[in-house]
Design a protein around this motif. Structure first.
Motif, mmCIF file in Angstrom:
data_model
loop_
_atom_site.group_PDB
_atom_site.id
_atom_site.type_symbol
_atom_site.label_atom_id
_atom_site.label_comp_id
_atom_site.label_asym_id
_atom_site.label_seq_id
_atom_site.Cartn_x
_atom_site.Cartn_y
_atom_site.Cartn_z
ATOM 1 N N ILE A 1 0.822 -1.158 -0.042
ATOM 2 C CA ILE A 1 0.063 0.102 -0.094
ATOM 3 C C ILE A 1 0.812 1.223 -0.084
ATOM 4 O O ILE A 1 0.808 2.216 -0.908
ATOM 5 C CB ILE A 1 -0.972 -0.135 1.288
ATOM 6 C CG1 ILE A 1 -2.013 -1.151 1.092
ATOM 7 C CG2 ILE A 1 -1.586 1.399 1.350
ATOM 8 C CD1 ILE A 1 -3.167 -1.372 2.280
ATOM 9 N N LEU A 2 1.945 1.174 0.732
ATOM 10 C CA LEU A 2 2.768 2.463 0.941
ATOM 11 C C LEU A 2 3.647 2.542 -0.504
ATOM 12 O O LEU A 2 3.796 3.714 -0.770
ATOM 13 C CB LEU A 2 3.916 2.244 2.057
ATOM 14 C CG LEU A 2 3.277 2.184 3.470
ATOM 15 C CD1 LEU A 2 4.284 2.122 4.620
ATOM 16 C CD2 LEU A 2 2.628 3.607 3.924
ATOM 17 N N GLU A 3 4.112 1.688 -0.940
ATOM 18 C CA GLU A 3 4.766 1.881 -2.438
ATOM 19 C C GLU A 3 3.791 2.127 -3.337
ATOM 20 O O GLU A 3 4.184 2.957 -4.436
ATOM 21 C CB GLU A 3 5.333 0.506 -2.534
ATOM 22 C CG GLU A 3 6.474 0.032 -1.637
ATOM 23 C CD GLU A 3 7.291 -1.163 -1.926
ATOM 24 O OE1 GLU A 3 7.190 -1.559 -3.253
ATOM 25 O OE2 GLU A 3 7.757 -1.835 -1.270
ATOM 26 N N PHE A 4 2.537 1.729 -3.461
ATOM 27 C CA PHE A 4 1.600 2.145 -4.373
ATOM 28 C C PHE A 4 1.126 3.395 -4.358
ATOM 29 O O PHE A 4 1.127 4.035 -5.544
ATOM 30 C CB PHE A 4 0.328 0.995 -4.183
ATOM 31 C CG PHE A 4 -0.729 1.283 -5.179
ATOM 32 C CD1 PHE A 4 -0.715 0.855 -6.634
ATOM 33 C CD2 PHE A 4 -2.086 1.953 -4.775
ATOM 34 C CE1 PHE A 4 -1.682 1.140 -7.324
ATOM 35 C CE2 PHE A 4 -3.068 2.331 -5.865
ATOM 36 C CZ PHE A 4 -2.747 1.828 -6.880
ATOM 37 N N GLN A 5 1.001 3.723 -3.251
ATOM 38 C CA GLN A 5 0.425 5.250 -3.243
ATOM 39 C C GLN A 5 1.651 6.386 -3.328
ATOM 40 O O GLN A 5 1.204 7.333 -3.834
ATOM 41 C CB GLN A 5 -0.104 5.430 -1.604
ATOM 42 C CG GLN A 5 -1.347 4.797 -1.421
ATOM 43 C CD GLN A 5 -2.130 5.091 0.044
ATOM 44 O OE1 GLN A 5 -1.343 5.091 1.228
ATOM 45 N NE2 GLN A 5 -3.331 5.286 0.316
ATOM 46 N N LYS A 6 2.727 5.820 -3.359
ATOM 47 C CA LYS A 6 3.819 6.722 -3.621
ATOM 48 C C LYS A 6 4.013 6.716 -4.989
ATOM 49 O O LYS A 6 4.148 7.827 -5.491
ATOM 50 C CB LYS A 6 5.192 6.108 -3.267
ATOM 51 C CG LYS A 6 5.611 6.516 -1.685
ATOM 52 C CD LYS A 6 6.798 5.914 -1.102
ATOM 53 C CE LYS A 6 6.958 6.142 0.292
ATOM 54 N NZ LYS A 6 8.457 5.655 0.841
ATOM 55 N N GLU A 7 3.779 5.600 -5.631
ATOM 56 C CA GLU A 7 4.067 5.563 -7.328
ATOM 57 C C GLU A 7 2.507 6.409 -7.794
ATOM 58 O O GLU A 7 2.723 7.142 -8.589
ATOM 59 C CB GLU A 7 4.200 4.011 -7.779
ATOM 60 C CG GLU A 7 4.121 3.830 -9.243
ATOM 61 C CD GLU A 7 4.064 2.539 -9.542
ATOM 62 O OE1 GLU A 7 3.034 1.745 -10.329
ATOM 63 O OE2 GLU A 7 5.138 2.005 -9.097
ATOM 64 N N ALA A 8 1.324 5.777 -7.453
ATOM 65 C CA ALA A 8 0.114 6.394 -7.922
ATOM 66 C C ALA A 8 -0.246 7.536 -7.207
ATOM 67 O O ALA A 8 -1.159 8.148 -8.072
ATOM 68 C CB ALA A 8 -0.850 5.427 -7.772
ATOM 69 N N GLY A 9 0.212 8.016 -6.135
ATOM 70 C CA GLY A 9 -0.068 9.239 -5.902
ATOM 71 C C GLY A 9 -1.014 9.141 -4.359
ATOM 72 O O GLY A 9 -1.889 8.163 -4.330
ATOM 73 N N SER A 10 -0.767 10.243 -3.507
ATOM 74 C CA SER A 10 -1.579 10.097 -2.266
ATOM 75 C C SER A 10 -2.785 10.290 -2.149
ATOM 76 O O SER A 10 -3.678 9.804 -1.276
ATOM 77 C CB SER A 10 -0.704 10.875 -1.151
ATOM 78 O OG SER A 10 -0.802 12.157 -1.654
ATOM 79 N N GLU A 11 -3.466 10.865 -3.453
ATOM 80 C CA GLU A 11 -4.766 11.123 -3.372
ATOM 81 C C GLU A 11 -5.633 9.713 -3.519
ATOM 82 O O GLU A 11 -7.093 9.693 -3.293
ATOM 83 C CB GLU A 11 -5.230 11.898 -4.625
ATOM 84 C CG GLU A 11 -4.854 11.507 -6.050
ATOM 85 C CD GLU A 11 -3.457 11.383 -6.538
ATOM 86 O OE1 GLU A 11 -3.402 10.943 -7.678
ATOM 87 O OE2 GLU A 11 -2.742 11.690 -5.769
ATOM 88 N N ILE A 12 -5.147 8.586 -3.786
ATOM 89 C CA ILE A 12 -5.768 7.253 -3.982
ATOM 90 C C ILE A 12 -5.941 6.885 -2.493
ATOM 91 O O ILE A 12 -5.018 6.614 -1.846
ATOM 92 C CB ILE A 12 -4.910 6.099 -4.779
ATOM 93 C CG1 ILE A 12 -4.893 6.811 -6.149
ATOM 94 C CG2 ILE A 12 -5.531 5.165 -4.620
ATOM 95 C CD1 ILE A 12 -4.302 5.907 -7.075
ATOM 96 N N GLU A 13 -7.273 6.679 -2.085
ATOM 97 C CA GLU A 13 -7.289 6.318 -0.665
ATOM 98 C C GLU A 13 -7.726 4.742 -0.518
ATOM 99 O O GLU A 13 -8.489 4.440 -1.417
ATOM 100 C CB GLU A 13 -8.711 7.014 -0.195
ATOM 101 C CG GLU A 13 -8.353 8.559 0.138
ATOM 102 C CD GLU A 13 -9.608 9.174 0.553
ATOM 103 O OE1 GLU A 13 -10.562 8.652 1.052
ATOM 104 O OE2 GLU A 13 -9.750 10.446 0.706
ATOM 105 N N ILE A 14 -7.036 4.178 0.215
ATOM 106 C CA ILE A 14 -7.179 2.895 0.487
ATOM 107 C C ILE A 14 -7.784 2.402 1.854
ATOM 108 O O ILE A 14 -7.035 2.715 2.958
ATOM 109 C CB ILE A 14 -5.924 1.793 0.272
ATOM 110 C CG1 ILE A 14 -5.545 2.052 -1.090
ATOM 111 C CG2 ILE A 14 -6.179 0.185 0.312
ATOM 112 C CD1 ILE A 14 -4.217 1.549 -1.572
ATOM 113 N N ASP A 15 -8.919 2.046 2.029
ATOM 114 C CA ASP A 15 -9.448 1.753 3.448
ATOM 115 C C ASP A 15 -9.072 0.262 3.824
ATOM 116 O O ASP A 15 -9.796 -0.774 3.373
ATOM 117 C CB ASP A 15 -10.807 2.009 3.584
ATOM 118 C CG ASP A 15 -11.582 1.744 4.919
ATOM 119 O OD1 ASP A 15 -10.805 1.497 5.881
ATOM 120 O OD2 ASP A 15 -12.731 1.735 4.956
ATOM 121 N N LEU A 16 -8.075 0.101 4.656
ATOM 122 C CA LEU A 16 -7.544 -1.368 4.847
ATOM 123 C C LEU A 16 -8.447 -1.924 6.275
ATOM 124 O O LEU A 16 -8.247 -1.291 7.365
ATOM 125 C CB LEU A 16 -6.226 -1.359 4.935
ATOM 126 C CG LEU A 16 -5.272 -2.726 5.796
ATOM 127 C CD1 LEU A 16 -5.546 -3.714 4.433
ATOM 128 C CD2 LEU A 16 -4.091 -2.264 5.889
#
Length: 302
Positions: free
Chosen positions: A107-122
């Motif tokens: 999740i951390l790596e994905f949000q860095k790559e895709a942008g922090s505006e993508i919200e993932i509710d874990l």
């Protein structure tokens, strides 16, 4: 019927207590009761058996709750897809076994790559609970051990295999060995998971098959707790590679082949067949697969 009323209905169904639902939604128990009674009058049905505590759903109540979950899921999907977020959020579940070792780093790596505006509710939970949440439209996707309990409404995408081997501290006499015989475990202190664990079941089958009797077998809940004991050189155990790989890289633990014991767990993503996989969710699935070295064409899976 509003989104707010459907959420209240589902909360009463979960808690079985109108007062508790009222506290959660900052309304009085009588207001909760009025909302439920209004639904019952609207459809001419009884939703709850009020003669029991906690409240229990009637067959009609169960049907309405099923519709309510689907309606809320579609509503949130619409809001996510057409609203300000433009499909940039999704609800992800993970079993405890890979939450910290794989899913959270992804999740951390994905949000860095895709942008922090993508919200993932874990959501982190036991795999049986995650399946229930998928079936009730509370999650879009869940990462867990496979095969999960077969359900015709669910489908899976294999993610990776996780081998389990004998693990010991680097100062232990076994650490520099390529293979350990089962008979060598007789005078060792070994800690294993509870009897409900598939790892323990596989280990005990090998022990019985070879007629080995172990004198110092201890039980501990959870592989993370067992790993802590191994790190203190207080025991040896059977641990998975994904749980120990960082400690192995740091020179703290060693993994050794155990004679006759060949066991691995398979992990994957599980989701409802009728789930509308958003572009961002598909992107996350692809990211995780590629992180494990699996380059696949998802159109054959989704």
């Amino acid at each position: 019927m509003t989104e707010h009323k459907l959420e209240i209905l589902l909360d009463v169904a979960e808690t079985g207590n109108m007062s508790e639902t009222g506290r959660k939604f900052y309304i009085s128990p009588s207001s909760v009761s009025q909302i439920i009674t209004g639904m019952e009058k609207q459809y001419g049905i009884l939703l709850f058996d009020r003669s029991k505590q906690p409240l229990t759903l009637t067959p009609s109540g169960l049907r309405l709750c099923s519709y309510a979950r689907q309606i809320l899921s579609l509503y949130r999907e619409m809001e996510s897809s057409l609203g300000a977020g433009q499909g940039r959020s999704f609800r992800l579940g993970s079993s405890f076994s890979i939450a910290s070792t794989f899913i959270s780093p992804c999740i951390l790596e994905f949000q860095k790559e895709a942008g922090s505006e993508i919200e993932i509710d874990l959501t982190i939970n036991h795999h049986d609970k995650l399946q229930q949440q998928l079936l009730s439209y509370e999650l879009d996707l869940a990462a867990m051990p496979l095969p999960a309990n077969e359900n015709p409404l669910l489908t899976s995408i294999p993610l990776f295999r996780d081998p389990v081997s004998l693990c010991c501290h680097v100062s232990h006499p076994f650490a520099n060995r390529s293979c350990v015989q089962l008979s060598e475990l007789v005078d060792q202190k070994i800690t294993v998971p509870p009897r409900s664990s598939n790892i323990r079941e596989a280990f005990e089958q090998v022990i019985r098959k070879n007629g080995v009797v172990l004198e110092q077998v201890f039980t501990s809940n959870g592989q993370a707790a067992i790993k802590d004991l191994v790190l203190r050189n207080q025991t040896i155990s059977l641990l998975s590679l994904i749980l120990t790989q960082e400690n192995i890289r740091q020179g703290q633990l060693a993994m050794v082949k155990l004679e006759g014991f060949n066991y691995e767990r398979e992990f994957g993503f599980l989701y409802r067949k009728d789930t509308n996989i958003s572009p961002q969710l598909e992107r996350f699935i692809r990211f995780c697969l590629e992180k494990r070295g699996q380059i696949v064409d998802l159109k054959y899976l989704l």
